[in-house]
Design an enzyme around this catalytic site. Structure first.
Site, short mmCIF file in Angstrom:
data_model
loop_
_atom_site.label_atom_id
_atom_site.label_comp_id
_atom_site.label_asym_id
_atom_site.label_seq_id
_atom_site.Cartn_x
_atom_site.Cartn_y
_atom_site.Cartn_z
N SER A 60 0.74 -1.08 0.05
CA SER A 60 -0.08 -0.13 0.44
C SER A 60 1.05 0.91 0.31
O SER A 60 2.20 1.35 0.51
CB SER A 60 -1.41 -0.10 1.62
OG SER A 60 -1.48 1.39 1.63
N GLU A 94 -7.10 -11.02 -6.88
CA GLU A 94 -8.34 -9.28 -7.19
C GLU A 94 -8.79 -9.71 -8.12
O GLU A 94 -9.84 -9.15 -8.90
CB GLU A 94 -7.97 -8.72 -5.67
CG GLU A 94 -7.94 -8.91 -4.10
CD GLU A 94 -7.50 -7.79 -3.78
OE1 GLU A 94 -7.80 -6.33 -3.51
OE2 GLU A 94 -6.78 -7.85 -3.57
#
Ligand code: ARG
Length: 464
Positions: A284, A297
């Site tokens: 992140s 994902e």
């Protein structure tokens, strides 16, 4: 004999008095995407030319010139030296014009007895046949990764879930083999679709066939097709083979999307069942501790676009009268993107599965938490003569009592268990263990490690 017929400056042909506007040219052109069909277009043209010569419509010299010119063009295209032109609308006209520029009139004779309508249908089928073969190899690679991981975890206990609540213990190997089966059916669907893709439209010409003495079987053999499309109108107009391919592709993606959802859950610290190799994850920009399962994902996300392509192609087809309509030019982008997405996804997935680290302790601890062996206790009572519905109720009460005191069924002392049913003996503890529960499901398709090993052996021979 040489001809010098050329249309008015910029116009499509002598039939037209003016060229199309720039925006219409861009709007109607397919070259920005159909250039990808070039190698298949050339392959189809060479087979067509060989047939024209075979039936006496094209001279030996012309055939040789076409072969020489096409070899040079293929070379230029592969090397990225070919200048695709929007003025030439699509891949077929670009290649034909470049060929004619190289070899003269022989290039102009190539289009005898054919139309871009049967030409493009042929190109798409050649493209799709090749894509299906690559996809099938990708499915096999994923199946092979699944079997290897399953073999390493034929005994590893995990909780099996229904409603995402702990249900009964299963082995991780057994769980993985469920996906092997889904992919096996996917490969079967691709093989089935391939048979219908693998038929020759050429000879249909624009829609009605052609007045030349063509030999369609000859062309079919040249191109490795299993036969010819029987009806010329159908041959140039239907794209059902592309739709069924996309439907089969959507199912592959759907299966991988489900597995992705599980990988994502399992990797969450709330589960902590697995870890994915770093090369499939990213961090992140703000939270330094994060390691996110981006690849699964995205597989889940990209399933949406493939499903969308299926709907796009179905919708493209539904209103078209026979035979060819320009609408069909819109088949390519969804089709290409479906195949690209699938090939990349399968390639990455086969590798990602090899990078899964399993955490058996966390799986076992989770299996211990949800009274996963309650059904085994009920089955134990049935074997001692208690009717199943009564046994179900006895165990429900025992679970409630255990839950109230935060214990597992196996933690209840014999006297306490006997208060629920007098038939319970101290042999009950063998069935309350996770291993006992697994070993009891010892039939084809069951989760007993012995059966999982046998299933793995069969799986290996099925993908050989
Ligand atoms: N670019 C066209 C397509 O992709 C080729 C066939 C065009 N045929 C026609 N009659 N305009 O479908």
């Amino acid at each position: 004999m040489s001809t010098s017929a050329t249309p008015p400056e910029g116009a499509w042909s002598g039939r037209f008095s003016e060229p199309v506007s720039e925006i219409v040219k861009r709007y109607t052109a397919s070259i920005p995407f159909d250039y990808r069909l070039a190698a298949f277009d050339i392959q189809g043209s060479l087979a067509h030319a060989a047939m024209l010569h075979h039936v006496g419509v094209l001279s030996q010299d012309d055939l040789e010139a076409i072969r020489r010119g096409m070899a040079e063009l293929l070379e230029e295209i592969r090397a990225g030296r070919f200048a695709w032109s929007l003025d030439k609308e699509d891949v077929h006209l670009n290649i034909e014009a470049a060929l004619t520029a190289k070899i003269g009139d022989a290039g102009k004779r190539l289009h005898t007895g054919r139309s871009r309508n049967d030409q493009v249908a042929t190109d798409i089928r050649l493209y799709l046949r090749d894509a299906i073969d690559r996809i099938t190899a990708g499915i096999r690679a994923c199946q092979s990764s699944l079997v290897d991981l399953a073999e390493a975890h034929a005994d590893t206990v995990m909780p099996g879930f229904t409603h995402l609540q702990v249900a009964q213990p299963v082995t991780f190997g057994h769980h993985l083999l469920a996906y092997f089966e889904m992919l096996a059916r996917d490969a079967g669907r691709m093989a089935d679709c391939r048979r219908r893709v693998n038929r020759l439209p050429l000879g249909a010409a624009a829609l009605a066939g052609t007045s030349y003495p063509i030999d369609r079987e000859f062309v079919a053999r040249e191109l490795g097709f299993e036969g010819v499309c029987e009806n010329s109108l159908d041959a140039v107009s239907d794209r059902d083979f592309a739709i069924e391919f996309t439907a089969a592709a959507a199912l592959v993606m759907t299966h991988l999307s489900r597995l992705s959802e599980e990988l994502i859950l399992w990797m969450s610290p709330r589960f902590g069942f697995i870890d994915l190799a770093d090369r499939f994850c990213t961090g992140s920009s703000i939270m330094p501790q994060k390691k996110n399962p981006d690849v699964p994902e995205l597989v889940r996300g990209k399933t949406g676009r493939v499903n969308g392509h299926l709907v796009a192609l179905l919708t493209l087809m539904k209103g078209q009268p026979l035979a060819y309509n320009k609408d069909n030019q819109e088949d390519k982008e969804p089709l290409f993107d479906t195949a690209d997405t699938l090939i990349d996804t399968l390639t990455i997935y086969a590798d990602m599965l090899r990078g899964v680290t399993v955490k058996p302790d966390a799986m076992r601890a989770a299996a211990m938490q949800g009274y996963a062996t309650a059904t085994d206790l009920a089955d134990y009572l049935v074997k001692k003569g208690v009717p199943f519905r009564d046994a179900h109720e006895v165990v429900a009460r025992a679970v409630r009592a255990a839950e109230g005191s935060n214990r597992d069924l196996a933690d209840l002392p014999l006297a306490e268990l006997q208060a629920f049913s007098p038939v319970i003996d101290d042999d009950v503890y063998a069935v309350l263990t996770l291993e006992g529960s697994l070993a009891a499901r010892d039939h084809v398709g069951g989760t007993a490690p012995r059966q999982v090993r046998a299933a793995i052996a069969r799986a290996r021979s099925r993908i050989k």
